[in-house]
Design a protein around this motif. Structure first.
Motif, PDB file in Angstrom:
ATOM      1  N   VAL A   1      10.498   4.599 -12.716  1.00 58.73           N
ATOM      2  CA  VAL A   1      11.799   4.829 -13.346  1.00 58.73           C
ATOM      3  C   VAL A   1      12.917   4.622 -12.340  1.00 58.73           C
ATOM      4  CG1 VAL A   1      13.295   6.550 -14.436  1.00 58.73           C
ATOM      5  CG2 VAL A   1      10.884   6.374 -15.103  1.00 58.73           C
ATOM      6  N   ASN A   2      12.771   5.223 -11.152  1.00 57.20           N
ATOM      7  CA  ASN A   2      13.822   5.119 -10.149  1.00 57.20           C
ATOM      8  C   ASN A   2      13.242   5.485  -8.790  1.00 57.20           C
ATOM      9  OD1 ASN A   2      16.322   4.666  -9.038  1.00 57.20           O
ATOM     10  ND2 ASN A   2      17.415   6.143 -10.324  1.00 57.20           N
ATOM     11  N   PHE A   3      14.046   5.308  -7.753  1.00 64.36           N
ATOM     12  CA  PHE A   3      13.636   5.704  -6.408  1.00 64.36           C
ATOM     13  C   PHE A   3      14.880   5.937  -5.566  1.00 64.36           C
ATOM     14  CE2 PHE A   3      14.450   1.241  -5.909  1.00 64.36           C
ATOM     15  CZ  PHE A   3      14.894   1.087  -4.592  1.00 64.36           C
ATOM     16  N   THR A   4      14.696   6.633  -4.470  1.00 56.51           N
ATOM     17  CA  THR A   4      15.755   6.789  -3.480  1.00 56.51           C
ATOM     18  C   THR A   4      15.225   6.318  -2.131  1.00 56.51           C
ATOM     19  OG1 THR A   4      15.082   9.064  -2.949  1.00 56.51           O
ATOM     20  CG2 THR A   4      16.768   8.775  -4.652  1.00 56.51           C
ATOM     21  N   ALA A   5      16.105   5.794  -1.307  1.00 60.24           N
ATOM     22  CA  ALA A   5      15.736   5.383   0.052  1.00 60.24           C
ATOM     23  C   ALA A   5      16.829   5.856   0.996  1.00 60.24           C
ATOM     24  CB  ALA A   5      15.560   3.874   0.139  1.00 60.24           C
ATOM     25  N   HIS A   6      16.448   6.598   2.017  1.00 58.32           N
ATOM     26  CA  HIS A   6      17.433   7.164   2.937  1.00 58.32           C
ATOM     27  C   HIS A   6      16.964   7.074   4.383  1.00 58.32           C
ATOM     28  CE1 HIS A   6      18.775   9.361  -0.774  1.00 58.32           C
ATOM     29  NE2 HIS A   6      19.954   9.029  -0.265  1.00 58.32           N
TER      30      HIS A   6
ATOM     31  N   VAL B   1       1.065  -5.727  -6.919  1.00 60.77           N
ATOM     32  CA  VAL B   1       2.336  -5.730  -6.192  1.00 60.77           C
ATOM     33  C   VAL B   1       2.364  -6.882  -5.193  1.00 60.77           C
ATOM     34  CG1 VAL B   1       3.838  -4.390  -4.670  1.00 60.77           C
ATOM     35  CG2 VAL B   1       2.579  -3.246  -6.499  1.00 60.77           C
ATOM     36  N   LEU B   2       1.249  -7.108  -4.521  1.00 67.17           N
ATOM     37  CA  LEU B   2       1.155  -8.172  -3.519  1.00 67.17           C
ATOM     38  C   LEU B   2       1.431  -9.536  -4.145  1.00 67.17           C
ATOM     39  CD1 LEU B   2       0.320  -8.328  -0.462  1.00 67.17           C
ATOM     40  CD2 LEU B   2      -1.959  -8.950  -1.265  1.00 67.17           C
ATOM     41  N   ASP B   3       0.839  -9.784  -5.310  1.00 68.14           N
ATOM     42  CA  ASP B   3       0.968 -11.086  -5.968  1.00 68.14           C
ATOM     43  C   ASP B   3       2.292 -11.264  -6.696  1.00 68.14           C
ATOM     44  OD1 ASP B   3      -1.615 -11.631  -5.156  1.00 68.14           O
ATOM     45  OD2 ASP B   3      -2.520 -11.285  -7.127  1.00 68.14           O
ATOM     46  N   CYS B   4       2.822 -10.199  -7.273  1.00 68.94           N
ATOM     47  CA  CYS B   4       3.913 -10.333  -8.239  1.00 68.94           C
ATOM     48  C   CYS B   4       5.288  -9.963  -7.711  1.00 68.94           C
ATOM     49  CB  CYS B   4       3.609  -9.487  -9.477  1.00 68.94           C
ATOM     50  SG  CYS B   4       2.045  -9.889 -10.296  1.00 68.94           S
ATOM     51  N   SER B   5       5.375  -9.212  -6.614  1.00 69.22           N
ATOM     52  CA  SER B   5       6.677  -8.828  -6.073  1.00 69.22           C
ATOM     53  C   SER B   5       7.289 -10.044  -5.379  1.00 69.22           C
ATOM     54  CB  SER B   5       6.528  -7.656  -5.095  1.00 69.22           C
ATOM     55  OG  SER B   5       7.775  -7.285  -4.553  1.00 69.22           O
TER      56      SER B   5
ATOM     57  N   ALA C   1      10.160  -4.050  -2.882  1.00 68.90           N
ATOM     58  CA  ALA C   1       9.113  -3.890  -3.892  1.00 68.90           C
ATOM     59  C   ALA C   1       9.518  -2.848  -4.926  1.00 68.90           C
ATOM     60  CB  ALA C   1       7.799  -3.491  -3.219  1.00 68.90           C
ATOM     61  N   LEU C   2      10.119  -1.767  -4.489  1.00 65.99           N
ATOM     62  CA  LEU C   2      10.558  -0.727  -5.423  1.00 65.99           C
ATOM     63  C   LEU C   2      11.693  -1.231  -6.309  1.00 65.99           C
ATOM     64  CD1 LEU C   2      10.389   2.318  -2.986  1.00 65.99           C
ATOM     65  CD2 LEU C   2       8.986   1.998  -5.043  1.00 65.99           C
ATOM     66  N   ASN C   3      12.595  -2.013  -5.750  1.00 64.74           N
ATOM     67  CA  ASN C   3      13.664  -2.604  -6.560  1.00 64.74           C
ATOM     68  C   ASN C   3      13.093  -3.526  -7.622  1.00 64.74           C
ATOM     69  OD1 ASN C   3      16.367  -1.775  -5.979  1.00 64.74           O
ATOM     70  ND2 ASN C   3      16.178  -2.693  -3.944  1.00 64.74           N
ATOM     71  N   TRP C   4      12.088  -4.312  -7.259  1.00 70.23           N
ATOM     72  CA  TRP C   4      11.431  -5.205  -8.217  1.00 70.23           C
ATOM     73  C   TRP C   4      10.778  -4.396  -9.348  1.00 70.23           C
ATOM     74  CZ3 TRP C   4       5.898  -5.292  -8.449  1.00 70.23           C
ATOM     75  CH2 TRP C   4       5.384  -6.181  -9.403  1.00 70.23           C
ATOM     76  N   LEU C   5      10.090  -3.329  -9.006  1.00 72.32           N
ATOM     77  CA  LEU C   5       9.445  -2.497 -10.023  1.00 72.32           C
ATOM     78  C   LEU C   5      10.469  -1.838 -10.936  1.00 72.32           C
ATOM     79  CD1 LEU C   5       6.675  -0.866  -7.814  1.00 72.32           C
ATOM     80  CD2 LEU C   5       6.263  -2.268  -9.853  1.00 72.32           C
TER      81      LEU C   5
ATOM     82  N   PHE D   1       0.829  -1.208   0.000  1.00 72.66           N
ATOM     83  CA  PHE D   1       0.000   0.000   0.000  1.00 72.66           C
ATOM     84  C   PHE D   1       0.864   1.260   0.000  1.00 72.66           C
ATOM     85  CE2 PHE D   1      -3.506  -2.779   1.155  1.00 72.66           C
ATOM     86  CZ  PHE D   1      -4.578  -2.162   0.522  1.00 72.66           C
ATOM     87  N   SER D   2       1.956   1.258   0.776  1.00 73.72           N
ATOM     88  CA  SER D   2       2.799   2.458   0.839  1.00 73.72           C
ATOM     89  C   SER D   2       3.493   2.708  -0.493  1.00 73.72           C
ATOM     90  CB  SER D   2       3.820   2.333   1.974  1.00 73.72           C
ATOM     91  OG  SER D   2       4.773   1.322   1.701  1.00 73.72           O
ATOM     92  N   VAL D   3       3.972   1.656  -1.138  1.00 76.65           N
ATOM     93  CA  VAL D   3       4.652   1.792  -2.430  1.00 76.65           C
ATOM     94  C   VAL D   3       3.680   2.275  -3.503  1.00 76.65           C
ATOM     95  CG1 VAL D   3       5.660   0.438  -4.311  1.00 76.65           C
ATOM     96  CG2 VAL D   3       6.517   0.168  -1.979  1.00 76.65           C
ATOM     97  N   VAL D   4       2.528   1.642  -3.594  1.00 74.80           N
ATOM     98  CA  VAL D   4       1.545   2.034  -4.600  1.00 74.80           C
ATOM     99  C   VAL D   4       1.048   3.451  -4.331  1.00 74.80           C
ATOM    100  CG1 VAL D   4      -0.729   1.518  -5.565  1.00 74.80           C
ATOM    101  CG2 VAL D   4       0.886  -0.335  -5.103  1.00 74.80           C
ATOM    102  N   GLY D   5       0.865   3.809  -3.067  1.00 73.54           N
ATOM    103  CA  GLY D   5       0.439   5.161  -2.731  1.00 73.54           C
ATOM    104  C   GLY D   5       1.416   6.203  -3.212  1.00 73.54           C
ATOM    105  N   ALA D   6       2.721   5.949  -3.029  1.00 74.90           N
ATOM    106  CA  ALA D   6       3.738   6.897  -3.478  1.00 74.90           C
ATOM    107  C   ALA D   6       3.746   7.007  -5.002  1.00 74.90           C
ATOM    108  CB  ALA D   6       5.106   6.461  -2.967  1.00 74.90           C
ATOM    109  N   ILE D   7       3.594   5.886  -5.694  1.00 76.04           N
ATOM    110  CA  ILE D   7       3.640   5.904  -7.160  1.00 76.04           C
ATOM    111  C   ILE D   7       2.420   6.598  -7.746  1.00 76.04           C
ATOM    112  CG2 ILE D   7       3.556   4.417  -9.204  1.00 76.04           C
ATOM    113  CD1 ILE D   7       5.333   2.434  -7.657  1.00 76.04           C
ATOM    114  N   GLN D   8       1.242   6.309  -7.226  1.00 77.44           N
ATOM    115  CA  GLN D   8       0.058   6.948  -7.801  1.00 77.44           C
ATOM    116  C   GLN D   8       0.041   8.451  -7.508  1.00 77.44           C
ATOM    117  OE1 GLN D   8      -2.882   4.344  -6.173  1.00 77.44           O
ATOM    118  NE2 GLN D   8      -3.008   5.387  -4.186  1.00 77.44           N
ATOM    119  N   SER D   9       0.623   8.868  -6.389  1.00 78.69           N
ATOM    120  CA  SER D   9       0.742  10.301  -6.113  1.00 78.69           C
ATOM    121  C   SER D   9       1.732  10.957  -7.072  1.00 78.69           C
ATOM    122  CB  SER D   9       1.178  10.534  -4.664  1.00 78.69           C
ATOM    123  OG  SER D   9       0.126  10.256  -3.767  1.00 78.69           O
TER     124      SER D   9
END
Length: 342
Positions: A238-243, A181-185, A199-203, A156-164
């Motif tokens: 396309v990409n993401f950052t995690a800190h 994401v739940l089924d395929c990650s 999940a973000l790495n998989w995407l 939910f958190s990953v999809v929420g960030a992407i749709q925003s």
């Protein structure tokens, strides 16, 4: 006295014999109308069941009695937590949809996120940040969802960030598929938990396009991955950052303003009982366990706070949101924070 009231009386007498100083104040068993005072109102297990309907085989069943005992423990816990909430705007704790779960049950069902180590943020701070910022004001945050009895908060958190991020980029705001994401990650464990970063790495690596929720609806259980062709319409990361923004929450504010809502993993052990207000303490397990979406902040009042969207439905917290004090890394809000790029 009805059979149900008799069972209730027996349970109360048993519990009070064990913890009399805590639970036997103002209890009138003979009247058959045992009440517990909480937040200025009288509540009992019957009224809880009316507000949050449950299905039990029988009032004399082990499950019914176990739920009632968890409820009694919750009311004592609420009183303890609220004893610290003396400052204005402090968080309040009380009855909600989780009050008949034990703390272990709550953790096993809802706190299933894991965190991968993130490097400390070393970028520049954003200058002249607004004192208050909320991505809902920009029509960039989808409505609160409900993960139900599935440890899918990480999805939910990953999809929420992407749709925003998709909406911020100029597209129409739409809810994307959490179930996809739940089924395929495959690097995560579906309803048994997962990591937003994995999940973000998989995407990022697969370039999988997230389809609308209407095409791949949420089922609150792990299923078989449904694949779509690359020509199918969808939203690709396309990409993401995690800190780790520990000690740098002002820089985290800048990331929120510049990048959009942030996927964060927090320590939510005390959220089982949260009703509203600003959380300033009680996040004490020292382990990140729940993924959320940070969508704004407000520093205009006496207590600056983060605005956080949760995935436990709109009846929880402040219409599905929780406020967390800025500064001091309360609830580990700054430990693992991801921003996405489309």
């Amino acid at each position: 006295m009805t059979a149900r009231r008799q069972v209730f009386a027996v349970v109360v007498v048993t519990v009070c014999a064990l913890v009399a100083p805590l639970c036997c104040v103002n209890v009138n068993v003979n009247a058959g109308d045992t009440r517990h005072k909480l937040n200025g109102s009288h509540v009992d297990f019957d009224s809880f069941g009316e507000k949050f309907p449950r299905e039990y085989d029988d009032v004399n069943s082990g499950d019914f009695n176990r739920r009632r005992l968890h409820f009694q423990e919750a009311t004592k816990r609420h009183a303890y937590l609220n004893s610290f909430s003396t400052a204005p705007q402090s968080a309040q704790y009380g009855l909600n949809l989780f009050s008949d779960l034990s703390q272990d049950e709550f953790r096993d069902l809802y706190l299933r996120a894991s965190v991968d180590g993130a490097p400390h943020f070393s970028g520049p701070k954003t200058e002249r940040l607004p004192a208050k910022f909320d991505w809902r004001d920009k029509a960039a945050v989808a409505p609160v969802q409900n993960q139900l009895a599935c440890g899918s908060c990480w999805a939910f958190s990953v999809v929420g960030a992407i749709q925003s991020a998709h909406a911020i980029g100029g597209s129409h705001l739409q809810q994307l598929s959490v179930q996809q994401v739940l089924d395929c990650s495959f690097k995560n464990e579906g309803c048994n938990g997962g990591s937003p970063v994995r999940a973000l790495n998989w995407l990022k690596q697969t370039r999988v396009k997230l389809v609308p929720q209407s095409e791949y609806p949420y089922k609150a259980r792990t299923g078989i991955c449904h694949f779509f062709s690359q020509s199918h319409d969808g939203v690709a990361l396309v990409n993401f950052t995690a800190h780790d923004f520990g000690g740098q929450e002002e820089a985290m504010m800048g990331q929120l303003v510049e990048r959009g809502p942030l996927a964060a993993v927090v320590d939510a052990v005390s959220w089982q009982d949260y009703l509203g207000g600003i959380i300033q303490h009680h996040c004490s397990s020292q382990r990140s366990n729940h993924a959320v979406l940070v969508i704004g902040y407000d520093t205009t009042g006496d207590i600056p706070y983060w605005i956080v969207q949760n995935s436990w439905g709109t009846t929880w917290g402040n219409k599905g949101y929780v406020y967390i004090k800025i500064g001091g890394n309360i609830c580990g809000i700054a430990d693992s924070v991801a921003a996405v790029f489309l």
